[in-house]
Design a protein around this motif. Structure first.
Motif, PDB file in Angstrom:
ATOM      1  N   THR A  10      38.330  38.728  48.037  1.00  0.00           N
ATOM      2  CA  THR A  10      38.130  37.529  47.221  1.00  0.00           C
ATOM      3  C   THR A  10      37.811  37.925  45.780  1.00  0.00           C
ATOM      4  OG1 THR A  10      35.793  37.457  47.849  1.00  0.00           O
ATOM      5  CG2 THR A  10      37.330  36.170  49.188  1.00  0.00           C
ATOM      6  N   ASP A  11      38.040  36.982  44.875  1.00  0.00           N
ATOM      7  CA  ASP A  11      37.756  37.171  43.456  1.00  0.00           C
ATOM      8  C   ASP A  11      38.372  38.464  42.925  1.00  0.00           C
ATOM      9  OD1 ASP A  11      36.247  34.785  43.396  1.00  0.00           O
ATOM     10  OD2 ASP A  11      34.525  35.843  44.228  1.00  0.00           O
ATOM     11  N   VAL A  12      39.682  38.545  43.046  1.00  0.00           N
ATOM     12  CA  VAL A  12      40.436  39.744  42.662  1.00  0.00           C
ATOM     13  C   VAL A  12      40.928  39.593  41.222  1.00  0.00           C
ATOM     14  CG1 VAL A  12      42.477  41.143  43.144  1.00  0.00           C
ATOM     15  CG2 VAL A  12      41.115  40.193  45.037  1.00  0.00           C
ATOM     16  N   GLN A  13      40.675  40.590  40.410  1.00  0.00           N
ATOM     17  CA  GLN A  13      41.150  40.604  39.024  1.00  0.00           C
ATOM     18  C   GLN A  13      42.572  41.148  38.958  1.00  0.00           C
ATOM     19  OE1 GLN A  13      39.218  39.179  36.582  1.00  0.00           O
ATOM     20  NE2 GLN A  13      37.970  38.691  38.378  1.00  0.00           N
ATOM     21  N   GLY A  14      43.322  40.664  37.970  1.00  0.00           N
ATOM     22  CA  GLY A  14      44.725  41.040  37.843  1.00  0.00           C
ATOM     23  C   GLY A  14      44.969  42.537  37.796  1.00  0.00           C
ATOM     24  N   GLN A  15      44.037  43.280  37.208  1.00  0.00           N
ATOM     25  CA  GLN A  15      44.211  44.728  37.100  1.00  0.00           C
ATOM     26  C   GLN A  15      44.296  45.403  38.465  1.00  0.00           C
ATOM     27  OE1 GLN A  15      41.970  42.753  35.584  1.00  0.00           O
ATOM     28  NE2 GLN A  15      41.056  43.729  33.781  1.00  0.00           N
ATOM     29  N   ALA A  16      43.740  44.745  39.499  1.00  0.00           N
ATOM     30  CA  ALA A  16      43.745  45.334  40.835  1.00  0.00           C
ATOM     31  C   ALA A  16      45.139  45.355  41.448  1.00  0.00           C
ATOM     32  CB  ALA A  16      42.785  44.572  41.749  1.00  0.00           C
ATOM     33  N   LEU A  17      46.045  44.501  40.945  1.00  0.00           N
ATOM     34  CA  LEU A  17      47.411  44.474  41.447  1.00  0.00           C
ATOM     35  C   LEU A  17      48.413  45.030  40.445  1.00  0.00           C
ATOM     36  CD1 LEU A  17      47.385  40.954  43.142  1.00  0.00           C
ATOM     37  CD2 LEU A  17      47.775  43.119  44.323  1.00  0.00           C
ATOM     38  N   GLY A  18      48.100  44.953  39.166  1.00  0.00           N
ATOM     39  CA  GLY A  18      48.991  45.464  38.144  1.00  0.00           C
ATOM     40  C   GLY A  18      49.851  44.376  37.528  1.00  0.00           C
ATOM     41  N   ASP A  19      50.387  44.665  36.346  1.00  0.00           N
ATOM     42  CA  ASP A  19      51.130  43.682  35.566  1.00  0.00           C
ATOM     43  C   ASP A  19      52.357  43.144  36.310  1.00  0.00           C
ATOM     44  OD1 ASP A  19      49.279  44.204  33.638  1.00  0.00           O
ATOM     45  OD2 ASP A  19      50.635  45.291  32.292  1.00  0.00           O
ATOM     46  N   TYR A  48      45.952  33.383  46.516  1.00  0.00           N
ATOM     47  CA  TYR A  48      45.508  31.988  46.569  1.00  0.00           C
ATOM     48  C   TYR A  48      44.672  31.635  45.347  1.00  0.00           C
ATOM     49  CZ  TYR A  48      42.477  28.086  48.011  1.00  0.00           C
ATOM     50  OH  TYR A  48      41.773  26.910  48.061  1.00  0.00           O
ATOM     51  N   LYS A  49      45.004  30.506  44.750  1.00  0.00           N
ATOM     52  CA  LYS A  49      44.204  29.862  43.711  1.00  0.00           C
ATOM     53  C   LYS A  49      44.002  30.739  42.469  1.00  0.00           C
ATOM     54  CE  LYS A  49      40.103  26.959  43.184  1.00  0.00           C
ATOM     55  NZ  LYS A  49      38.815  26.527  43.760  1.00  0.00           N
ATOM     56  N   GLY A  50      44.940  30.632  41.554  1.00  0.00           N
ATOM     57  CA  GLY A  50      44.835  31.315  40.274  1.00  0.00           C
ATOM     58  C   GLY A  50      44.801  30.321  39.128  1.00  0.00           C
ATOM     59  N   PRO A  51      44.979  30.789  37.917  1.00  0.00           N
ATOM     60  CA  PRO A  51      44.920  29.908  36.742  1.00  0.00           C
ATOM     61  C   PRO A  51      46.222  29.126  36.554  1.00  0.00           C
ATOM     62  CG  PRO A  51      45.360  32.136  36.056  1.00  0.00           C
ATOM     63  CD  PRO A  51      45.157  32.200  37.543  1.00  0.00           C
ATOM     64  N   ASN A  52      46.308  28.392  35.468  1.00  0.00           N
ATOM     65  CA  ASN A  52      47.508  27.657  35.113  1.00  0.00           C
ATOM     66  C   ASN A  52      48.690  28.616  35.011  1.00  0.00           C
ATOM     67  OD1 ASN A  52      49.407  25.861  34.098  1.00  0.00           O
ATOM     68  ND2 ASN A  52      48.611  25.953  32.015  1.00  0.00           N
ATOM     69  N   GLY A  99      53.526  37.547  31.243  1.00  0.00           N
ATOM     70  CA  GLY A  99      52.497  38.535  30.937  1.00  0.00           C
ATOM     71  C   GLY A  99      51.101  37.971  30.785  1.00  0.00           C
ATOM     72  N   GLN A 100      50.982  36.637  30.747  1.00  0.00           N
ATOM     73  CA  GLN A 100      49.674  36.034  30.509  1.00  0.00           C
ATOM     74  C   GLN A 100      48.754  36.059  31.734  1.00  0.00           C
ATOM     75  OE1 GLN A 100      48.534  34.842  27.354  1.00  0.00           O
ATOM     76  NE2 GLN A 100      50.311  36.146  26.932  1.00  0.00           N
ATOM     77  N   TRP A 101      49.296  36.484  32.871  1.00  0.00           N
ATOM     78  CA  TRP A 101      48.468  36.577  34.071  1.00  0.00           C
ATOM     79  C   TRP A 101      47.929  37.994  34.300  1.00  0.00           C
ATOM     80  CZ3 TRP A 101      49.310  33.680  39.277  1.00  0.00           C
ATOM     81  CH2 TRP A 101      49.104  32.315  39.088  1.00  0.00           C
ATOM     82  N   SER A 102      48.202  38.903  33.407  1.00  0.00           N
ATOM     83  CA  SER A 102      47.815  40.300  33.630  1.00  0.00           C
ATOM     84  C   SER A 102      46.331  40.463  33.912  1.00  0.00           C
ATOM     85  CB  SER A 102      48.196  41.162  32.418  1.00  0.00           C
ATOM     86  OG  SER A 102      49.592  41.226  32.289  1.00  0.00           O
ATOM     87  N   HIS A 103      45.498  39.662  33.252  1.00  0.00           N
ATOM     88  CA  HIS A 103      44.048  39.764  33.424  1.00  0.00           C
ATOM     89  C   HIS A 103      43.470  38.511  34.074  1.00  0.00           C
ATOM     90  CE1 HIS A 103      43.862  43.472  31.079  1.00  0.00           C
ATOM     91  NE2 HIS A 103      44.728  42.910  30.251  1.00  0.00           N
ATOM     92  N   ALA A 104      44.329  37.783  34.772  1.00  0.00           N
ATOM     93  CA  ALA A 104      43.869  36.569  35.451  1.00  0.00           C
ATOM     94  C   ALA A 104      43.046  36.931  36.681  1.00  0.00           C
ATOM     95  CB  ALA A 104      45.073  35.723  35.859  1.00  0.00           C
ATOM     96  N   SER A 105      42.310  35.934  37.183  1.00  0.00           N
ATOM     97  CA  SER A 105      41.510  36.118  38.387  1.00  0.00           C
ATOM     98  C   SER A 105      42.106  35.277  39.512  1.00  0.00           C
ATOM     99  CB  SER A 105      40.063  35.686  38.136  1.00  0.00           C
ATOM    100  OG  SER A 105      39.289  35.792  39.316  1.00  0.00           O
ATOM    101  N   GLU A 140      52.826  39.236  37.382  1.00  0.00           N
ATOM    102  CA  GLU A 140      53.924  38.445  36.840  1.00  0.00           C
ATOM    103  C   GLU A 140      54.759  37.855  37.980  1.00  0.00           C
ATOM    104  OE1 GLU A 140      56.515  36.554  34.174  1.00  0.00           O
ATOM    105  OE2 GLU A 140      54.427  37.192  34.086  1.00  0.00           O
ATOM    106  N   ALA A 141      54.951  38.625  39.068  1.00  0.00           N
ATOM    107  CA  ALA A 141      55.679  38.104  40.227  1.00  0.00           C
ATOM    108  C   ALA A 141      54.945  36.910  40.825  1.00  0.00           C
ATOM    109  CB  ALA A 141      55.867  39.199  41.274  1.00  0.00           C
ATOM    110  N   LEU A 142      53.630  36.978  40.871  1.00  0.00           N
ATOM    111  CA  LEU A 142      52.837  35.869  41.411  1.00  0.00           C
ATOM    112  C   LEU A 142      52.900  34.649  40.491  1.00  0.00           C
ATOM    113  CD1 LEU A 142      49.776  37.864  42.774  1.00  0.00           C
ATOM    114  CD2 LEU A 142      51.452  36.585  44.128  1.00  0.00           C
TER     115      LEU A 142
END
Length: 301
Positions: free
Chosen positions: A110-119, A55-59, A65-71, A123-125
Motif C-alpha cells: 500500500t501507499d506505493v510511490q512511483g519511483q518503486a515501479l519506475g517511469d 489501485y487509486k492514483g491521481p488524476n 511523464g506526470q505520474w513518475s512521482h505519483a502515489s 506511464e503505462a498505468l
C-alpha cells in the motif's frame, strides 16, 4: 523473458479488485478491448507473465511523464496462470467482464510511490487509466524487479523461500515477493516476540527456528486463504515443519496429531514422527479444522 502487463483500477472498483484477487481472475468489458489493439495486448500474455494491478492514483488527465512521482494507494503484483479466455459466468456484481485471464497473487503493498515501479511502468498505468483499465504490456520485467528491490522488503528470518514452482531468469524476483508475504505473516503471528512455541511439538524456541507455516499449502490456497491467520501455524524447523509439509503427520478432526508412515521411511524418520503421535495441536479451533482436513486429504499417504 516474461512480459509485464499494467492495469489501473479506479477508486470505485475497489470491490471488483477484491473479488478478482480472491477468485484469481481479472476481466475486461468487451468494448474496452475493442479499442486500438487492447485485445491483442491481453491475448499476447502467456502463463508466467506478470500482471501489475494499481489501485487509486491521481488524476490521469495529465501530460505524459506526470505520474513518475505519483502515489498509488495499492499495488498488487500477480502472475498469469491462465491466458486469455472468454467466460460470461457471473463473478463481479456490476458487469460480466467476459474477457478474462487467470492470475496468482505474489505480493501487494500500500501507499506505493512511483519511483518503486519506475517511469515506464507509471506511464503505462497512466495510459491504462485513460483507456478504462485496458492492459498496457511491456517487454521484460523491469518494473517488477524495481518494485521488489525498492519497496519495503521483509523476507522471513527463517530462510524460507516459499512454495515457488517457477524457474528461469525471473525466479529470483518471484522468490523475493513470496518471501515478503512470509515476512508479513511472521510479524503478525509472532507479534514482536523473541521466542515462540511450535504448534506441533510444543517446544519453545527462538523465533528464527519457527516458520509461519501454511496449513493448506500456499500453492493451492486462494489469495484470501493465504492471508488468513486460521491457515497459519507456528511450526519449528527442528523437523516438525518438514514432517507436516510432506504429510508424515496430519491433524485429525479432533485436533490430535496422527502419524502416516510410509514403506520408504527410515527408522529415524519414523521415530521422529511417532514422537508427535497423539499430541493435541496448539490453537486447534473450528476455523482451522477445515484447513487441517484439506491437508489430510491432499498429502500423499
Amino acid at each position: 523473458m516474461p512480459s509485464t502487463a499494467y492495469v489501473y483500477v479506479p477508486a470505485p472498483s475497489r470491490r471488483n479488485l477484491e473479488i478478482g484477487l480472491a477468485q484469481g481472475l481479472w476481466g475486461w468489458r468487451t468494448p474496452t478491448l475493442d479499442r486500438a489493439g487492447a485485445r491483442a495486448a491481453v491475448e499476447s500474455l502467456v502463463e508466467g507473465d506478470f500482471l501489475v494491478l494499481a489501485y487509486k492514483g491521481p488524476n490521469c488527465r495529465v501530460e505524459a511523464g506526470q505520474w513518475s512521482h505519483a502515489s498509488l494507494k495499492r499495488v498488487v503484483v500477480t502472475r498469469v496462470t491462465r491466458p486469455y479466455f472468454r467466460d460470461e459466468n457471473p463473478v463481479w456484481p456490476d458487469d460480466d467482464y467476459p474477457e478474462r485471464i487467470g492470475l496468482d497473487v505474489l505480493n501487494e503493498e500500500t501507499d506505493v510511490q512511483g519511483q518503486a515501479l519506475g517511469d515506464q511502468a507509471m506511464e503505462a498505468l497512466r495510459l491504462s487509466a485513460n483507456k478504462q483499465g485496458a492492459a498496457l504490456v511491456a517487454d521484460g520485467i523491469d518494473g517488477v524487479i524495481r518494485f521488489a528491490a525498492t519497496t519495503p522488503n521483509s523476507p522471513s528470518s527463517d530462510g524460507s523461500t516459499g512454495l515457488v514452482d517457477h524457474s528461469g531468469p525471473d525466479s529470483e524476483v518471484v522468490q523475493v515477493l513470496v518471501r515478503r508475504e512470509q515476512g508479513k505473516l511472521r510479524r503478525k503471528l509472532l507479534n514482536g516476540a523473541t521466542t515462540a512455541t511450535c504448534a506441533l511439538c510444543g517446544r519453545t524456541l527462538p523465533t528464527r527456528y519457527i516458520r509461519a507455516a501454511h496449513i493448506k499449502r500456499r500453492a493451492d490456497a486462494t489469495s484470501l486463504e493465504r492471508k488468513l491467520m486460521a491457515n497459519i501455524m507456528p511450526a519449528c524447523l527442528l523437523g516438525c515443519d518438514e514432517l507436516f509439509e510432506h504429510g508424515r503427520i496430519v491433524v485429525d478432526d479432533s485436533g490430535f496429531i496422527q502419524v502416516r508412515p510410509r514403506t520408504t521411511d527410515t527408522v529415524d524418520l519414523l521415530s521422529a514422527a511417532e514422537a508427535l503421535q497423539g499430541r493435541l495441536v496448539a490453537g486447534f479451533s473450528p476455523d482451522r479444522a477445515g484447513f487441517y482436513a484439506w491437508h489430510r486429504e491432499n498429502t500423499s499417504s
